[in-house]
Design a protein around this motif. Structure first.
Motif, PDB file in Angstrom:
ATOM      1  N   LEU A   1      -9.708 -26.410  -4.351  1.00 52.77           N
ATOM      2  CA  LEU A   1     -10.718 -27.366  -4.797  1.00 52.77           C
ATOM      3  C   LEU A   1     -10.058 -28.567  -5.473  1.00 52.77           C
ATOM      4  CD1 LEU A   1     -13.614 -28.303  -5.330  1.00 52.77           C
ATOM      5  CD2 LEU A   1     -13.598 -26.865  -7.389  1.00 52.77           C
TER       6      LEU A   1
ATOM      7  N   ASP B   1     -23.233 -30.390  -7.231  1.00 53.23           N
ATOM      8  CA  ASP B   1     -21.826 -30.724  -6.984  1.00 53.23           C
ATOM      9  C   ASP B   1     -21.403 -32.007  -7.685  1.00 53.23           C
ATOM     10  OD1 ASP B   1     -21.807 -28.464  -5.394  1.00 53.23           O
ATOM     11  OD2 ASP B   1     -20.972 -29.470  -3.635  1.00 53.23           O
TER      12      ASP B   1
ATOM     13  N   LEU C   1     -17.823 -24.817  -9.513  1.00 52.28           N
ATOM     14  CA  LEU C   1     -17.781 -25.571  -8.260  1.00 52.28           C
ATOM     15  C   LEU C   1     -16.938 -24.849  -7.212  1.00 52.28           C
ATOM     16  CD1 LEU C   1     -18.718 -28.099  -6.785  1.00 52.28           C
ATOM     17  CD2 LEU C   1     -16.701 -29.289  -7.694  1.00 52.28           C
TER      18      LEU C   1
ATOM     19  N   ASP D   1      -8.559 -30.824  -2.937  1.00 53.50           N
ATOM     20  CA  ASP D   1      -9.611 -31.562  -2.242  1.00 53.50           C
ATOM     21  C   ASP D   1     -10.137 -32.711  -3.114  1.00 53.50           C
ATOM     22  OD1 ASP D   1     -11.649 -31.856  -0.052  1.00 53.50           O
ATOM     23  OD2 ASP D   1     -13.001 -31.362  -1.711  1.00 53.50           O
TER      24      ASP D   1
ATOM     25  N   LYS E   1     -19.103 -22.106  -5.875  1.00 56.29           N
ATOM     26  CA  LYS E   1     -20.154 -22.648  -5.004  1.00 56.29           C
ATOM     27  C   LYS E   1     -19.605 -23.024  -3.633  1.00 56.29           C
ATOM     28  CE  LYS E   1     -23.422 -25.440  -6.506  1.00 56.29           C
ATOM     29  NZ  LYS E   1     -24.124 -26.561  -7.172  1.00 56.29           N
ATOM     30  N   ARG E   2     -18.415 -23.589  -3.610  1.00 56.88           N
ATOM     31  CA  ARG E   2     -17.815 -24.045  -2.352  1.00 56.88           C
ATOM     32  C   ARG E   2     -16.984 -22.967  -1.657  1.00 56.88           C
ATOM     33  NH1 ARG E   2     -15.836 -30.303  -3.124  1.00 56.88           N
ATOM     34  NH2 ARG E   2     -17.884 -31.163  -3.623  1.00 56.88           N
ATOM     35  N   LYS E   3     -16.881 -21.801  -2.315  1.00 59.35           N
ATOM     36  CA  LYS E   3     -16.105 -20.678  -1.783  1.00 59.35           C
ATOM     37  C   LYS E   3     -14.651 -21.083  -1.501  1.00 59.35           C
ATOM     38  CE  LYS E   3     -20.100 -18.269   0.232  1.00 59.35           C
ATOM     39  NZ  LYS E   3     -20.833 -18.328  -0.945  1.00 59.35           N
TER      40      LYS E   3
END
Length: 189
Positions: A51, A16, A40, A54, A43-45
């Motif tokens: 994303l 990450d 990414l 965030d 990976k973080r769904k």
């Protein structure tokens, strides 16, 4: 990771932290940054827009350069995803943010709305500075068909500005006119 050279960064295992560093680094090619963003998000769904929001809030709160880099990706997101996060994207288009972030946020709002009417009425007509922000966002709209929908709004600003906008400067040195010209050259007539 911030002290690692760009070639070395790209060779590191994609955890990450490395992926975030790749996305944030302006010296990394956009295609590579986009791939890191996709990786990414997967990976973080999360959706790419979720994303980015965030990252803007968490990493961008302490790193202005990273925040600008993240914001640059807003206009590239899918309209449906931007629409689902419209209120949060609108926050980044607010006039409390630096212009590169405002303009990217505004372009994302235009993409979310699939047109200019809402942003034009709610933002561009509010103040002369917001007019400049909306006009400056037009070249950042990725979809050329969507971008061309601004033509009827931009064209009148290239001739005679309304008095409240003309008062911002001389004909040759007016921020609204300059932003209008920069927008116009990205539009098909």
């Amino acid at each position: 990771i911030s002290s690692v050279s760009q070639p070395e960064l790209l060779k590191l295992p994609h955890n990450d932290s490395v992926l975030i560093a790749i996305i944030a680094r302006p010296d990394v090619a956009d295609a590579t940054r986009t791939s890191a963003l996709n990786e990414l998000a997967e990976k973080r769904k999360l959706s790419r827009t979720a994303l980015l929001l965030d990252l803007m809030e968490n990493i961008g709160s302490t790193n202005a350069a990273a925040k600008s880099g993240f914001a640059r990706f807003f206009p590239w997101q899918q309209a449906a995803d931007l629409k689902a996060h419209r209120d949060k994207v609108r926050y980044w288009a607010a006039d409390i943010h630096p212009e590169d972030i405002r303009h990217a946020g505004m372009a994302a709002l235009i993409t979310a709305d699939a047109g200019f009417d809402t942003v034009w009425t709610a933002e561009a007509l509010r103040t002369p500075q917001r007019m400049v922000d909306v006009l400056s966002a037009i070249p950042l709209v990725i979809d050329p068909d969507l971008r061309n929908k601004a033509y009827d709004k931009v064209k009148p600003l290239l001739a005679d500005l309304p008095p409240e906008l003309a008062a911002l400067g001389t004909k040759g040195n007016n921020p609204v006119r300059h932003a209008g010209i920069k927008a116009a050259v990205t539009l098909k007539t």
